[in-house]
Design an enzyme around this catalytic site. Structure first.
Site, PDB file in Angstrom:
ATOM      1  N   ASP A 186       0.855  -1.196   0.000  1.00  0.00           N
ATOM      2  CA  ASP A 186       0.000   0.000   0.000  1.00  0.00           C
ATOM      3  C   ASP A 186       0.891   1.246   0.000  1.00  0.00           C
ATOM      4  O   ASP A 186       2.122   1.136   0.094  1.00  0.00           O
ATOM      5  CB  ASP A 186      -1.002   0.000   1.171  1.00  0.00           C
ATOM      6  CG  ASP A 186      -0.311  -0.027   2.520  1.00  0.00           C
ATOM      7  OD1 ASP A 186       0.882   0.319   2.604  1.00  0.00           O
ATOM      8  OD2 ASP A 186      -0.972  -0.398   3.510  1.00  0.00           O
ATOM      9  N   LYS A 209      -4.644   1.348  -5.570  1.00  0.00           N
ATOM     10  CA  LYS A 209      -5.959   0.878  -5.114  1.00  0.00           C
ATOM     11  C   LYS A 209      -6.985   1.948  -5.444  1.00  0.00           C
ATOM     12  O   LYS A 209      -6.882   3.078  -4.970  1.00  0.00           O
ATOM     13  CB  LYS A 209      -5.942   0.629  -3.607  1.00  0.00           C
ATOM     14  CG  LYS A 209      -5.065  -0.542  -3.222  1.00  0.00           C
ATOM     15  CD  LYS A 209      -5.018  -0.762  -1.721  1.00  0.00           C
ATOM     16  CE  LYS A 209      -4.104  -1.928  -1.401  1.00  0.00           C
ATOM     17  NZ  LYS A 209      -3.791  -2.067  -0.001  1.00  0.00           N
ATOM     18  N   THR A 244      -3.659  -6.939   4.050  1.00  0.00           N
ATOM     19  CA  THR A 244      -2.920  -6.049   3.136  1.00  0.00           C
ATOM     20  C   THR A 244      -1.957  -6.873   2.270  1.00  0.00           C
ATOM     21  O   THR A 244      -1.905  -6.722   1.047  1.00  0.00           O
ATOM     22  CB  THR A 244      -2.124  -5.003   3.959  1.00  0.00           C
ATOM     23  OG1 THR A 244      -3.008  -4.409   4.898  1.00  0.00           O
ATOM     24  CG2 THR A 244      -1.482  -3.955   3.095  1.00  0.00           C
TER      25      THR A 244
END
Ligand code: R5P
Length: 332
Positions: A186, A209, A244
């Site tokens: 991320d 994302k 994640t």
């Protein structure tokens, strides 16, 4: 001047006992100009029948430098409360210097207010300072700026990722690295990942994302960069519920990644709100191996490989007690 032995202290039960013993062995057998003496001692940490925490220092600590090696596998609330009580007991017992070795800093993800929430990491820092600690050693903080909450005492945020983890990967996975890229799962992991990339001489591929503006739900994941036929090393600091990491692994596989490995310093490895454990998710994912340190004490388990940090922590304590540089460790 007469130097008293440095005391390496850990709870008489629990996972930190073995960890502290290995740190002590490193110190006791140190050859390189080590003239201090070290002793390994136990502290009673228990519960009263009503579950209040009960701490007792069993031996004389007066005027000794003390290193309390805390057990990060405790529940965060017990971890915090027992730490504060050990510091208080050491202060009352006249320890010369109270050093807290906290390989994993609980509450480090609560480092800023998000609406009407506390700054738990700052509150913890205030509590630790007022309980008498004069130095805190921790590793790979989720947000390095947390060190600012410890103003007034000595604070070391040791870089395990860039030392023990990278050394391990280079030594054990040379073939994997020949055709690999690093991937942050991320945006928050981008900086750490580029640090790994620089040290491993690997380029970076990222995951975008795309979220629903109202619900924040992920609608789509896109890969930015070339992943087809490449090995992917996913880099993060913490693996908590594993969501994640595994989401990233699935999209990388879908887009044609070859072997997928993951590396992180802290294996919190807990269950998500649906009761699914990080371990279950990792085992079912395309990740071939997750490499984590023992900052939270664990053993190798399935795809999860644990890298020891006791020698590194022992070396750091040796350097502090001999007034030597710690940053030099990163230049070797
Ligand atoms: C978050 O910012 C951290 O760097 C990790 O990505 C996060 O804590 C991982 O959480 P989980 O394993 O529950 O997805």
């Amino acid at each position: 001047m007469v130097y008293k032995p440095v005391l390496i202290l850990a709870a008489h039960t629990g996972a930190a006992k073995d960890f502290a013993n290995r740190i002590y062995q490193k110190l006791a057998n140190h050859k390189n100009g080590c003239w201090r003496k070290y002793l390994l001692k136990e502290i009673n940490i228990d519960f009263h029948p009503d579950k209040e925490i009960k701490v007792e220092i069993l031996e004389n600590v007066r005027e000794h430098e003390c290193y309390f090696i805390h057990d990060s596998s405790l529940y965060p609330q017990d971890w915090k409360e027992s730490l504060l009580q050990v510091n208080d007991a050491l202060m009352i017992s006249d320890a010369a210097v109270i050093n807290n070795v906290l390989p994993y800093m609980c509450y480090s993800r609560q480092d800023r207010p998000t609406g009407r929430t506390p700054i738990s990491a700052a509150l913890l820092a205030e509590n630790i300072k007022s309980s008498g600690a004069k130095r805190v050693l921790t590793t790979d903080l989720h947000n390095p700026a947390i060190s600012g909450f410890y103003r007034g005492i000595s604070f070391e945020n040791l870089k395990l990722g860039y030392t023990v983890l990278i050394d391990y990967i280079k030594e054990k996975h040379g073939d994997f690295l020949k055709n690999a890229v690093v991937v942050p799962p991320d945006e928050g992991a981008a900086r750490r990942t580029s640090g790994y990339g620089k040290r491993l001489n690997l380029s970076s591929v990222s995951i975008e994302k795309i979220r629903d503006g109202k619900t924040n739900e992920i609608l789509e994941m896109k890969i930015i960069g070339d992943i087809k036929g490449k090995n992917a090393l996913i880099v993060d600091d913490i693996v908590s519920t594993g969501g994640t990491l595994c989401d990233a692994a699935h999209i990388l596989k879908e887009k044609g990644a070859n072997s997928i490995y993951a590396v992180a310093t802290h294996g919190v490895l807990c269950k998500d709100k649906y009761g699914k454990s990080a371990k279950e998710k990792i085992e079912a994912s395309p990740i071939e191996q997750l490499i984590i340190t023992e900052s939270i004490p664990r053993k190798d388990d399935g795809k999860i490989k644990i890298v020891s940090i006791s020698d590194f922590i022992g070396e750091v304590i040796k350097r502090i007690t001999h007034a030597e540089s710690i940053s030099e460790l990163y230049e070797i």
